[in-house]
Design a protein around this motif. Sequence first.
Motif, PDB file in Angstrom:
ATOM      1  N   GLN A 402     -15.117  -3.485  14.718  1.00  0.00           N
ATOM      2  CA  GLN A 402     -13.792  -3.567  15.332  1.00  0.00           C
ATOM      3  C   GLN A 402     -13.102  -4.869  14.943  1.00  0.00           C
ATOM      4  O   GLN A 402     -13.711  -5.941  14.966  1.00  0.00           O
ATOM      5  N   ILE A 403     -11.836  -4.787  14.604  1.00  0.00           N
ATOM      6  CA  ILE A 403     -11.049  -5.963  14.250  1.00  0.00           C
ATOM      7  C   ILE A 403     -10.034  -6.224  15.355  1.00  0.00           C
ATOM      8  O   ILE A 403      -9.285  -5.328  15.743  1.00  0.00           O
ATOM      9  N   VAL A 404     -10.026  -7.449  15.856  1.00  0.00           N
ATOM     10  CA  VAL A 404      -9.076  -7.843  16.906  1.00  0.00           C
ATOM     11  C   VAL A 404      -8.381  -9.119  16.486  1.00  0.00           C
ATOM     12  O   VAL A 404      -9.032 -10.137  16.245  1.00  0.00           O
ATOM     13  N   TYR A 428     -13.865 -10.243  14.057  1.00  0.00           N
ATOM     14  CA  TYR A 428     -14.510  -9.050  13.504  1.00  0.00           C
ATOM     15  C   TYR A 428     -15.759  -8.812  14.356  1.00  0.00           C
ATOM     16  O   TYR A 428     -16.711  -9.594  14.304  1.00  0.00           O
ATOM     17  N   LEU A 429     -15.717  -7.758  15.144  1.00  0.00           N
ATOM     18  CA  LEU A 429     -16.733  -7.553  16.174  1.00  0.00           C
ATOM     19  C   LEU A 429     -17.660  -6.398  15.820  1.00  0.00           C
ATOM     20  O   LEU A 429     -17.206  -5.278  15.558  1.00  0.00           O
ATOM     21  N   GLN A 639     -11.502 -16.239  10.083  1.00  0.00           N
ATOM     22  CA  GLN A 639     -12.040 -14.887  10.130  1.00  0.00           C
ATOM     23  C   GLN A 639     -13.431 -14.983  10.751  1.00  0.00           C
ATOM     24  O   GLN A 639     -14.387 -15.423  10.114  1.00  0.00           O
ATOM     25  N   VAL A 640     -13.524 -14.582  12.005  1.00  0.00           N
ATOM     26  CA  VAL A 640     -14.713 -14.845  12.818  1.00  0.00           C
ATOM     27  C   VAL A 640     -15.523 -13.565  13.011  1.00  0.00           C
ATOM     28  O   VAL A 640     -15.070 -12.630  13.668  1.00  0.00           O
ATOM     29  N   LEU A 641     -16.710 -13.533  12.425  1.00  0.00           N
ATOM     30  CA  LEU A 641     -17.628 -12.415  12.644  1.00  0.00           C
ATOM     31  C   LEU A 641     -18.469 -12.708  13.878  1.00  0.00           C
ATOM     32  O   LEU A 641     -19.149 -13.730  13.955  1.00  0.00           O
ATOM     33  N   LEU A 655     -13.151 -12.076  27.045  1.00  0.00           N
ATOM     34  CA  LEU A 655     -12.432 -13.353  27.021  1.00  0.00           C
ATOM     35  C   LEU A 655     -11.099 -13.246  26.299  1.00  0.00           C
ATOM     36  O   LEU A 655     -10.080 -13.761  26.791  1.00  0.00           O
ATOM     37  N   ILE A 656     -11.073 -12.608  25.143  1.00  0.00           N
ATOM     38  CA  ILE A 656      -9.815 -12.574  24.392  1.00  0.00           C
ATOM     39  C   ILE A 656      -8.815 -11.620  25.027  1.00  0.00           C
ATOM     40  O   ILE A 656      -7.602 -11.787  24.860  1.00  0.00           O
ATOM     41  N   ARG A 657      -9.291 -10.637  25.786  1.00  0.00           N
ATOM     42  CA  ARG A 657      -8.354  -9.756  26.494  1.00  0.00           C
ATOM     43  C   ARG A 657      -7.755 -10.441  27.705  1.00  0.00           C
ATOM     44  O   ARG A 657      -6.680 -10.068  28.156  1.00  0.00           O
ATOM     45  N   ARG A 658      -8.456 -11.421  28.235  1.00  0.00           N
ATOM     46  CA  ARG A 658      -7.904 -12.165  29.364  1.00  0.00           C
ATOM     47  C   ARG A 658      -6.828 -13.133  28.912  1.00  0.00           C
ATOM     48  O   ARG A 658      -6.027 -13.576  29.691  1.00  0.00           O
TER      49      ARG A 658
END
Length: 658
Positions: A402-404, A428-429, A639-641, A655-658
């Motif tokens: 998943q890419i956010v 990149y999750l 670009q964070v895996l 966390l990033i949705r908050r």
Amino acid sequence: MDVEIQGLMFPAPFHTSTHLKGGIFGVPLFQKRESQFSIRTPWGLSSPPANVDTYSLRKIYSQEKGFTYRKMSSQSTEKPESDVAIIDCMQDVPHSDSYEAAMKALSSLIRQKKRGDQKTTGGKYGKLDRMRMYLKILDLEEHVAGLKIIHVAGTKGKGSTCTFCESILRESGFRTGLFTSPHLIDVRERFRINGVDISEVKFLLYFWNCWNQLKEHETEDLPMPPLFQFLTVLAFKIFVCEQVDVSIIEVGLGGRNDSTNVIEKPVVCGITSLGMDHTETLGNTIGQIASHKAGIFKRQIPAFTVSQVSEAMDVLQENAQELMVPLKVVEPLESKALNGLKLSLSGDHQFSNAGLAVSLCKSWFQRTGNWEKLFQKDNGEANLPEAFLRGLSTAHLSGRAQIVHDSSSSSSYISSEVAETLGDLIFYLDGAHSPESIEACAKWFSVVVKGNDQSPSLVSSSSHGIESINVVQQNGYMQHEKCNIQEFNKISKKILIFNCMEVRDPQILLPQLVSTCASSGTFFSKAIFVPSISTYNKVTSGTSVIPSDISSKDLSWQFGLQRLWERIVHGIDTDSLLEKSTKMGGAETLPRREFLYEDASNCSPSNGYLACSAVIPSLPLTIKWLRDCVRENPSLRLQVLVTGSLHLVGDVLKLIRR
């Protein structure tokens, strides 16, 4: 009344003397459907059906404390899609608190302090015997047989396969129920009705109904079920009461002794790719693991699998022959079969999962008598029906390839002037945690970051100053329709955020990740090792409080990961340095900003400094540090895996949705 859980008192939303009989309290929740293919829209308090106004809901809520039900008359002029279960969630307790009470109750069912503990449940019955007794208490035994189940086991890809199946069947007009595990942010993710997580309101209804009845029947011989057994029973409860047309059930662990294996007559079974995982429970050879997975086979019920190593395939075929199971091996779906569309789940390995899902769904349609009724106009076996194509191209599963794009660095909330001064932060999750899945993750990441390096990064949409862009995330790729030319000058740095559970072997996972990425020309600038927020012995929700105290955090595992990383990547022996850092309560401060731009030549272990890796004591601090970096440098693209653990991925999403 109250429910007592290990000394804690929680409000019970209804009388525990009430039992399910053909529907909750003996009243069917739903009217008889006119068409097998009718599609209903799941709803919660935030979006009730159009025929139910807010005033009516509140009026019904006020009738009594606990749950209140209204059954629509067959002569009703409102023409509802279904009977409406109206829920008054404990008037004296705030709604969020009542949900947290359910989370505390669930947490009390966790028997192990950490993964891998072998603590037994107790009582005189085996797991599957207990499961049958729980179903009998809830009057679900006969109803489960009518759920028309697709049952899927495997080491990797079973969640994706189940998700593809659900999407195909929903797009074909069926009301679907999907049970998967684990959840990333909220336990309700495990229960999807028609492609949507069950609402908080309905979850509480079904949860307390199951909880109170099982609590009433708790004895020394039959204790309350452990967490996953309870959630499995709850899934059956939800799907029966929601009257789904088909249930797609993902095995939790193994197969033969898994809680879901109380399913006696599935419509069809599937086995995804097998590998070495959960060896502490399933055995140390691929053959032993395959034997556990084959345990879901039922006599003469068709089964499908993908290509396996010979030892695993031999075991699957032996088990199938014993039970007279017609077992077919499915080839990966060919991209040309999608007629120009793309799989919505990213990675080449998804073609194998998609191929299996197509075969499972075709078998389900044929065995339930629906194939010719639905697809008689399609051109036989050569082409996939339109519903299949829609399902494969729209299925969604969080936390896997998943890419956010972080909203704090590119958002509609900020002005164009501010946007121009921000860098890019892209996550990149992938919750890969086995050698095979880590390899697939590394291949996916290498492909997508190369694609993004060759195209401009995201800019926030705005009506002035910057050209807006449309972003379509398909198959893990970000496609840009319009771009600001200045974005081509971004400095890209690839960052790894990693953690894994202690039952995993990082000495296998990390080398696999590094070597696979390197073989594609992808290298990490920095690696950050950080503990997850989630704990194995506590169930939390998306709104649960995130602990802020990091002073007592044991970071020895993270320092061990860092030590291994330095050995793999740079051949640096950091044993003495990291031992000193651990004893001193290391990682008390964030890395300095220069850390992000330094190369390996700046490493000085003797002076206590590593330029290519860091241990940070908390995930919230890590996310904040990354955000601060891109805010301060508009030419920076990070670009964070994030990988190694689904718990870690879920925490980052939260966390990033908050």
